[in-house]
Design an enzyme around this catalytic site. Structure first.
Site, PDB file in Angstrom:
ATOM      1  N   GLY A  69       0.842  -1.187   0.000  1.00 49.37           N
ATOM      2  CA  GLY A  69       0.000   0.000   0.000  1.00 49.37           C
ATOM      3  C   GLY A  69       0.873   1.230   0.000  1.00 49.37           C
ATOM      4  N   GLU A  84       9.144  -4.162   6.272  1.00 48.59           N
ATOM      5  CA  GLU A  84      10.158  -3.685   5.330  1.00 48.59           C
ATOM      6  C   GLU A  84      11.541  -4.238   5.700  1.00 48.59           C
ATOM      7  OE1 GLU A  84       9.512  -1.754   2.721  1.00 48.59           O
ATOM      8  OE2 GLU A  84       7.710  -0.590   3.164  1.00 48.59           O
ATOM      9  N   GLY A 110      -0.617   3.303   6.589  1.00 44.29           N
ATOM     10  CA  GLY A 110      -0.885   2.775   7.924  1.00 44.29           C
ATOM     11  C   GLY A 110      -0.416   1.348   8.131  1.00 44.29           C
TER      12      GLY A 110
END
Ligand code: ADP
Ligand code: ADP
Length: 230
Positions: free
Chosen positions: A39, A168, A44
């Site tokens: 996203g 990540e 978020g």
């Protein structure tokens, strides 16, 4: 068993109460599933992870891990269910062994070198005069950023948990480090995985990919968009 369940979650950061990041957010993960979350930046994704880890409390809705609301665990118990590898891993002041074991002494050397092998760190550590007894600290970075990230993953693989959160984990790393991390998870972690990533190549690890947009998690429609391919 439902490994993770967010039900009608709403959340705004205390500093910005009128700008909710999540509203009516739902998520269901079965035990053992590997799910990618993508996203736009700022959507978020990390916030969802912070809520699952109970760094923040949702304004509305419930979050459960292994069919129990996370509020019914002590923080210690919750930490035992969840391992996370943050975007920028850091060593703490202590020996490499302590960084790996979190001072739990129950692990054998064979187990330690086994997980270090999974993340391709044995050669780098055997090269150090004091090997696992080598003292490290943030001011004394003996390992490269990629190696610290892999050390953190080794720690996560060493400590049994039912949920591994990778936020990540590879965004600051070259493709070699990325491949090592993803392969180690694929072959040596059997629990539930949440992988937040911008890298299309990392999503090969996942059984399914969800896209977070305006607080809603939906099955991703098109491969490659809006995820950047690097
Ligand atoms: P993503 O991981 O999808 O990039 P984040 O969850 O990090 O998004 O952030 C979502 C939004 O919340 C962003 O607008 C970000 O600026 C804001 N935000 C993140 N952390 C905080 C914080 N500690 N206090 C206030 N706002 C925050
Ligand atoms: P990063 O992935 O964080 O960029 P480096 O590029 O510094 O890390 O290191 C990549 C790989 O090269 C690592 O696996 C590391 O073990 C190895 N390496 C680093 N320094 C040396 C060295 N002096 N001699 C041999 N191999 C090294």
């Amino acid at each position: 068993i439902q490994a993770v369940a967010l039900t009608d979650v709403a959340f705004a950061y205390p500093q910005r109460p009128t700008a909710p990041i999540l509203r009516h957010t739902d998520l269901r993960l079965r035990a053992g599933e590997r799910v990618g979350i993508v996203g736009p930046s700022g959507a978020g994704k990390s916030t969802i992870i912070k809520l699952i880890m109970r760094w923040y409390t949702p304004d509305q809705g419930t979050i459960a891990v292994n069919d129990r609301p996370i509020t019914t665990y002590s923080l210690d118990q919750l930490r035992q269910q969840i391992n996370d590898v943050p975007q920028v891993a850091q060593v703490f002041d202590g020996t490499l062994r302590e960084n790996l074991t979190l001072r739990v002494t129950a692990f054998t050397d064979a187990q330690l070198w086994q997980v270090l092998d999974w993340v391709h760190l044995t050669a780098a550590i055997r090269r150090l005069p004091d090997q696992l007894a080598t003292q490290v600290s943030r001011d004394r970075p003996i390992l490269s950023a990629g190696e610290v990230q892999r050390l953190e993953l080794a720690r996560a693989l060493l400590h049994p948990s039912s949920l591994l959160i990778l936020d990540e984990p590879t965004s600051n790393l070259d493709v070699v480090n990325e491949a090592v991390i993803l392969t180690a998870v694929q072959h040596h972690y059997s629990g539930t995985v949440i992988l937040v990533t911008h890298r299309e190549s990392s999503l090969a690890l996942c059984d399914r990919v969800l896209e977070l947009n305006h607080g809603q998690l939906r099955p991703r429609q098109h491969a490659g968009n809006p995820v950047e391919t690097k």
